[in-house]
Design a protein around this motif. Sequence first.
Motif, PDB file in Angstrom:
ATOM      1  N   VAL A  79       0.837  -1.206   0.000  1.00 14.26           N
ATOM      2  CA  VAL A  79       0.000   0.000   0.000  1.00 14.26           C
ATOM      3  C   VAL A  79       0.869   1.253   0.000  1.00 14.26           C
ATOM      4  O   VAL A  79       0.572   2.233  -0.682  1.00 14.26           O
ATOM      5  N   THR A 133       0.717   3.906  -3.145  1.00 19.15           N
ATOM      6  CA  THR A 133      -0.009   5.150  -2.876  1.00 19.15           C
ATOM      7  C   THR A 133       0.944   6.317  -3.036  1.00 19.15           C
ATOM      8  O   THR A 133       1.792   6.563  -2.158  1.00 19.15           O
ATOM      9  N   HIS A 170       1.235   8.827   0.035  1.00 20.13           N
ATOM     10  CA  HIS A 170       1.937   8.282   1.199  1.00 20.13           C
ATOM     11  C   HIS A 170       3.430   8.130   0.916  1.00 20.13           C
ATOM     12  O   HIS A 170       4.264   8.400   1.791  1.00 20.13           O
TER      13      HIS A 170
END
Length: 297
Positions: A67, A71, A74
């Motif tokens: 993730v 992302t 992030h």
Amino acid sequence: MRKLWQEAMRSFGSIGVIFILLTVGSWLIFMILVPQLIMLDFSFRPLLPLRKLGGPEDVYTLKNYFVLFATPLHRAIFLKTIWSSVIVTGVALTICYPIAFYIAKVARGARLSWILMGLIIPYWINELLRIFAWQLILADKGILNQFLMLLRIISDPINFRSGNGAVIMGMAYAYVLFMVFPLYNAMESLDRNQIDAARDLGSSRLRTHWRIVIPHAKPGIAVGCIMTFMLAAGSIAAPQLLGSPSSFWFTQIIYTNFETANWNQGAAYAMVLAVLCLVFIMILLKIFKVSLKDIAK
């Protein structure tokens, strides 16, 4: 090692040594190792409802780690946090190096005592209160803006808290002692005669520091940079109170994940940050060509 063990036995006795070993060992196991292992376990498990825990879907996976890299926001915040922490470390080193050298090799007697008191006394106050003080200083109607307007340097208040400037200043101040004292400890053991000899031979101040003081203080520089970087990268209070929406810190993302009960994602992000800090330590040890044994001195 045998000499150290014998010295400990003479100082504390067998019962005292056993008590110390049990206390330190218990602290390391139950306060550091076990929580880290639990965090690691959480980071590899998917976020599932309670009724599905232990079921066929509750398997180890790298999804929580993917993730972060999948992302862009992030990932950008993570890289910005690391870069900003490096800047905080550089700023703290730049400020603290001359202070450490002065108190280690120049200041004497009452002057040394007053400087040390001036460094230590502000840290009797809670870190949050010191950060709130920086809020008062850097606010639009704060002390710094009022002072600059009084001197007619600016006509309108400057938004010091936009971007990362306020966070970097606040952190550099918050971790001054973690940089000063390792430097001071390393420089204090330097023979003053080496500096005097270099000056007598015509060496400039800059060259004297570059060729004599800095090589001798490398373990202290490494310790100070490691401690400052790790504290800055893992800080939550300073970015939360001094930052703006554009200066979001990676630790705030971790905190948000835990706050919203997504412990698995938060644990994965926390482990990535921890591994990065370990890599940073190894890089610094390589750059300064010091070992853990040198740092322990």
